[in-house]
Motif scaffolding. Structure first.
Motif, mmCIF file in Angstrom:
data_model
loop_
_atom_site.group_PDB
_atom_site.id
_atom_site.type_symbol
_atom_site.label_atom_id
_atom_site.label_comp_id
_atom_site.label_asym_id
_atom_site.label_seq_id
_atom_site.Cartn_x
_atom_site.Cartn_y
_atom_site.Cartn_z
ATOM 1 N N MET A 1 59.053 -10.220 -30.951
ATOM 2 C CA MET A 1 60.376 -10.339 -30.404
ATOM 3 C C MET A 1 60.547 -11.744 -29.811
ATOM 4 O O MET A 1 59.710 -12.209 -29.059
ATOM 5 C CB MET A 1 60.577 -9.283 -29.310
ATOM 6 N N ARG A 2 61.620 -12.423 -30.187
ATOM 7 C CA ARG A 2 61.919 -13.742 -29.646
ATOM 8 C C ARG A 2 62.574 -13.613 -28.275
ATOM 9 O O ARG A 2 63.339 -12.700 -28.033
ATOM 10 C CB ARG A 2 62.854 -14.501 -30.575
ATOM 11 N N ALA A 3 62.266 -14.581 -27.444
ATOM 12 C CA ALA A 3 62.861 -14.598 -26.104
ATOM 13 C C ALA A 3 64.342 -14.954 -26.196
ATOM 14 O O ALA A 3 64.740 -15.846 -26.944
ATOM 15 C CB ALA A 3 62.136 -15.625 -25.244
ATOM 16 N N ARG A 4 65.153 -14.242 -25.469
ATOM 17 C CA ARG A 4 66.594 -14.526 -25.349
ATOM 18 C C ARG A 4 66.971 -14.242 -23.904
ATOM 19 O O ARG A 4 66.951 -13.098 -23.472
ATOM 20 C CB ARG A 4 67.410 -13.629 -26.271
ATOM 21 N N PHE A 5 67.259 -15.317 -23.184
ATOM 22 C CA PHE A 5 67.569 -15.153 -21.779
ATOM 23 C C PHE A 5 68.511 -16.246 -21.306
ATOM 24 O O PHE A 5 68.659 -17.275 -21.956
ATOM 25 C CB PHE A 5 66.296 -15.129 -20.926
ATOM 26 N N PRO A 6 69.157 -16.021 -20.144
ATOM 27 C CA PRO A 6 70.116 -17.009 -19.632
ATOM 28 C C PRO A 6 69.449 -18.344 -19.305
ATOM 29 O O PRO A 6 68.279 -18.396 -18.937
ATOM 30 C CB PRO A 6 70.650 -16.356 -18.356
ATOM 31 N N THR A 7 70.230 -19.383 -19.434
ATOM 32 C CA THR A 7 69.809 -20.730 -19.060
ATOM 33 C C THR A 7 70.787 -21.243 -18.024
ATOM 34 O O THR A 7 71.994 -21.096 -18.176
ATOM 35 C CB THR A 7 69.813 -21.656 -20.295
ATOM 36 N N THR A 8 70.257 -21.824 -16.954
ATOM 37 C CA THR A 8 71.117 -22.357 -15.910
ATOM 38 C C THR A 8 70.850 -23.838 -15.712
ATOM 39 O O THR A 8 69.795 -24.361 -16.093
ATOM 40 C CB THR A 8 70.901 -21.638 -14.556
ATOM 41 N N VAL A 9 71.830 -24.495 -15.114
ATOM 42 C CA VAL A 9 71.674 -25.876 -14.682
ATOM 43 C C VAL A 9 71.916 -25.895 -13.186
ATOM 44 O O VAL A 9 72.830 -25.221 -12.688
ATOM 45 C CB VAL A 9 72.606 -26.845 -15.441
ATOM 46 N N GLN A 10 71.059 -26.607 -12.459
ATOM 47 C CA GLN A 10 71.137 -26.659 -11.005
ATOM 48 C C GLN A 10 71.145 -28.126 -10.592
ATOM 49 O O GLN A 10 70.400 -28.935 -11.141
ATOM 50 C CB GLN A 10 69.954 -25.910 -10.408
ATOM 51 N N LEU A 11 72.000 -28.447 -9.623
ATOM 52 C CA LEU A 11 72.251 -29.842 -9.271
ATOM 53 C C LEU A 11 71.660 -30.205 -7.914
ATOM 54 O O LEU A 11 71.903 -29.508 -6.919
ATOM 55 C CB LEU A 11 73.760 -30.120 -9.237
ATOM 56 N N PHE A 12 70.916 -31.296 -7.895
ATOM 57 C CA PHE A 12 70.399 -31.867 -6.659
ATOM 58 C C PHE A 12 71.291 -33.034 -6.263
ATOM 59 O O PHE A 12 71.314 -34.068 -6.928
ATOM 60 C CB PHE A 12 68.974 -32.381 -6.839
ATOM 61 N N PHE A 13 72.042 -32.858 -5.179
ATOM 62 C CA PHE A 13 72.812 -33.927 -4.569
ATOM 63 C C PHE A 13 72.028 -34.347 -3.328
ATOM 64 O O PHE A 13 71.789 -33.517 -2.445
ATOM 65 C CB PHE A 13 74.189 -33.435 -4.115
ATOM 66 N N PHE A 14 71.641 -35.613 -3.254
ATOM 67 C CA PHE A 14 70.914 -36.110 -2.089
ATOM 68 C C PHE A 14 71.743 -37.167 -1.373
ATOM 69 O O PHE A 14 72.438 -37.964 -2.000
ATOM 70 C CB PHE A 14 69.577 -36.729 -2.503
ATOM 71 N N ARG A 15 71.648 -37.160 -0.055
ATOM 72 C CA ARG A 15 72.265 -38.177 0.794
ATOM 73 C C ARG A 15 71.217 -38.510 1.844
ATOM 74 O O ARG A 15 70.932 -37.686 2.710
ATOM 75 C CB ARG A 15 73.542 -37.623 1.417
ATOM 76 N N GLU A 16 70.642 -39.710 1.737
ATOM 77 C CA GLU A 16 69.522 -40.107 2.586
ATOM 78 C C GLU A 16 68.424 -39.060 2.443
ATOM 79 O O GLU A 16 67.962 -38.818 1.353
ATOM 80 C CB GLU A 16 69.999 -40.348 4.012
ATOM 81 N N ASN A 17 68.009 -38.416 3.535
ATOM 82 C CA ASN A 17 66.948 -37.403 3.454
ATOM 83 C C ASN A 17 67.501 -35.988 3.434
ATOM 84 O O ASN A 17 66.809 -35.041 3.788
ATOM 85 C CB ASN A 17 65.973 -37.551 4.636
ATOM 86 N N GLN A 18 68.750 -35.848 2.993
ATOM 87 C CA GLN A 18 69.389 -34.543 2.990
ATOM 88 C C GLN A 18 69.721 -34.097 1.571
ATOM 89 O O GLN A 18 69.923 -34.918 0.688
ATOM 90 C CB GLN A 18 70.683 -34.589 3.808
ATOM 91 N N VAL A 19 69.799 -32.781 1.412
ATOM 92 C CA VAL A 19 70.200 -32.171 0.146
ATOM 93 C C VAL A 19 71.414 -31.279 0.420
ATOM 94 O O VAL A 19 71.529 -30.688 1.498
ATOM 95 C CB VAL A 19 69.042 -31.366 -0.486
ATOM 96 N N LEU A 20 72.303 -31.198 -0.544
ATOM 97 C CA LEU A 20 73.488 -30.352 -0.418
ATOM 98 C C LEU A 20 73.125 -28.915 -0.793
ATOM 99 O O LEU A 20 72.602 -28.672 -1.881
ATOM 100 C CB LEU A 20 74.603 -30.862 -1.342
ATOM 101 N N LEU A 21 73.418 -27.982 0.114
ATOM 102 C CA LEU A 21 73.143 -26.567 -0.122
ATOM 103 C C LEU A 21 74.409 -25.747 0.048
ATOM 104 O O LEU A 21 75.295 -26.100 0.835
ATOM 105 C CB LEU A 21 72.081 -26.048 0.865
ATOM 106 N N LEU A 22 74.455 -24.646 -0.698
ATOM 107 C CA LEU A 22 75.541 -23.671 -0.620
ATOM 108 C C LEU A 22 74.933 -22.329 -0.252
ATOM 109 O O LEU A 22 73.851 -21.984 -0.727
ATOM 110 C CB LEU A 22 76.234 -23.510 -1.979
ATOM 111 N N ARG A 23 75.643 -21.540 0.560
ATOM 112 C CA ARG A 23 75.167 -20.185 0.853
ATOM 113 C C ARG A 23 75.927 -19.202 -0.021
ATOM 114 O O ARG A 23 77.154 -19.123 0.017
ATOM 115 C CB ARG A 23 75.340 -19.838 2.326
ATOM 116 N N ARG A 24 75.184 -18.449 -0.819
ATOM 117 C CA ARG A 24 75.764 -17.477 -1.746
ATOM 118 C C ARG A 24 76.456 -16.359 -0.977
ATOM 119 O O ARG A 24 76.001 -15.944 0.088
ATOM 120 C CB ARG A 24 74.679 -16.921 -2.661
ATOM 121 N N PHE A 25 77.545 -15.876 -1.562
ATOM 122 C CA PHE A 25 78.360 -14.862 -0.910
ATOM 123 C C PHE A 25 79.077 -14.034 -1.966
ATOM 124 O O PHE A 25 79.659 -14.589 -2.895
ATOM 125 C CB PHE A 25 79.398 -15.569 -0.002
ATOM 126 N N ASN A 26 78.984 -12.715 -1.845
ATOM 127 C CA ASN A 26 79.790 -11.823 -2.673
ATOM 128 C C ASN A 26 79.504 -11.945 -4.174
ATOM 129 O O ASN A 26 80.386 -11.742 -4.993
ATOM 130 C CB ASN A 26 81.280 -12.081 -2.380
#
Length: 140
Positions: free
Chosen positions: A1-26
């Motif tokens: 059986m061949r693998a078939r699964f979702p593929t996602t792209v995730q973005l790293f936004f950096f500002r100095e020593n910080q990263v942008l984060l989102l809190r998932r909801f609903n």
């Protein structure tokens, strides 16, 4: 059986020593946890095209393809199997904001060395991989 699964792209936004984060909801998946802007790839879409689209959809910014670079990829097996591509965004137009309030209830810049305890574990691992130039990893 061949693998078939979702593929996602995730973005790293950096500002100095910080990263942008989102809190998932609903969303029904890891609600209440912090993650980076991300989404499923559409059929016929390249990783960078998906990153551009997701940057606009999730945090309302415009990104040119030449302003992104590949960071790391992760083969992830949790409740379901998937592949996550992580892309670093070097430059964007606009100030990131919560463009999907029905799926996110907080957007914030966070110090990389002080991620919230409720950061999605595989995102925490991918950020560590980025910092240590690890191009591929597996998460179980």
């Amino acid at each position: 059986m061949r693998a078939r699964f979702p593929t996602t792209v995730q973005l790293f936004f950096f500002r100095e020593n910080q990263v942008l984060l989102l809190r998932r909801f609903n969303t029904g998946f890891r609600d209440g946890e912090y993650t980076v802007p991300a989404g499923h790839m559409d059929g016929g879409e390249t990783v960078m095209q998906a990153a551009i689209r997701e940057g606009k959809e999730e945090v309302g910014v415009d990104i040119a393809e030449q302003n992104m670079t590949f960071s790391t990829v992760m083969h992830r097996i949790e409740d379901e199997e998937r592949v996550d591509f992580f892309v670093q965004v070097h430059k964007w137009e606009g100030e990131p904001f919560n463009a999907e309030p029905d799926k996110c209830d907080d957007v914030r810049w966070v110090e990389l060395n002080a991620l919230p305890d409720n950061t999605v574990p595989y995102v925490r691992q991918a950020l560590n991989n980025h910092q240590h130039n690890i191009p591929f990893d597996e998460y179980r």
